[in-house]
Design a protein around this motif. Sequence first.
Motif, short mmCIF file in Angstrom:
data_model
loop_
_atom_site.label_atom_id
_atom_site.label_comp_id
_atom_site.label_asym_id
_atom_site.label_seq_id
_atom_site.Cartn_x
_atom_site.Cartn_y
_atom_site.Cartn_z
N SER A 58 -14.15 23.87 -14.04
CA SER A 58 -14.59 25.06 -13.01
C SER A 58 -15.85 25.43 -13.37
O SER A 58 -16.45 25.46 -12.49
N ARG A 102 -13.06 31.39 -8.52
CA ARG A 102 -13.39 31.36 -9.77
C ARG A 102 -14.81 30.86 -9.94
O ARG A 102 -15.70 31.33 -10.91
N ILE A 137 -17.75 32.94 -12.29
CA ILE A 137 -18.26 32.30 -13.32
C ILE A 137 -19.81 32.51 -13.12
O ILE A 137 -20.39 32.60 -14.15
N HIS A 174 -12.77 34.27 -15.24
CA HIS A 174 -12.66 32.97 -15.79
C HIS A 174 -12.56 33.10 -17.51
O HIS A 174 -13.83 33.49 -18.07
#
Length: 159
Positions: free
Chosen positions: A84, A147, A151, A158
Amino acid sequence: MQTIQILALGKCKENYLRQACEEYEKRLSRFCRLQITELEPVSLPQNPSEKEIAAALEKEGAELLKRARGYCIAMCIEGKQIDSPTLARKLAEAAGGGDSGAVTFFIGSSYGLAPAVKQRAQLRLSMSAMTFPHQLARVMLLEQIYRGYQILGGTKYHK
């Protein structure tokens, strides 16, 4: 504001999956202009030949490529698996690029994506070695885009 475009062959038919997509669309509206375009896959017979599949993929690919903008990511099983934070960095890098920082994600039909679409993509991305229904993959992709923005924003989403 960055434009994120998802070009998907096929409709999200299941109500619960549509609701999940709508939830992520609402969440993402704070971070980007999200455009989801559902294209009709080419109709094939019950047991298509390899030639019929290739022709269908080529026709679908031409429709996808007409709409492609910016940094393109092909969602395909043979693609690279990334985490991610790496996807978040790709979104940030694209935001600094041309074409308004647009990112286009390609989601193919049940037979995948045309070779021309994969060649156009700067990144071939696989969510997993496992196979998922395309409708579920769309929800998973939306969650990962959300996500990614979390971040980049340094939130606790996250972990």
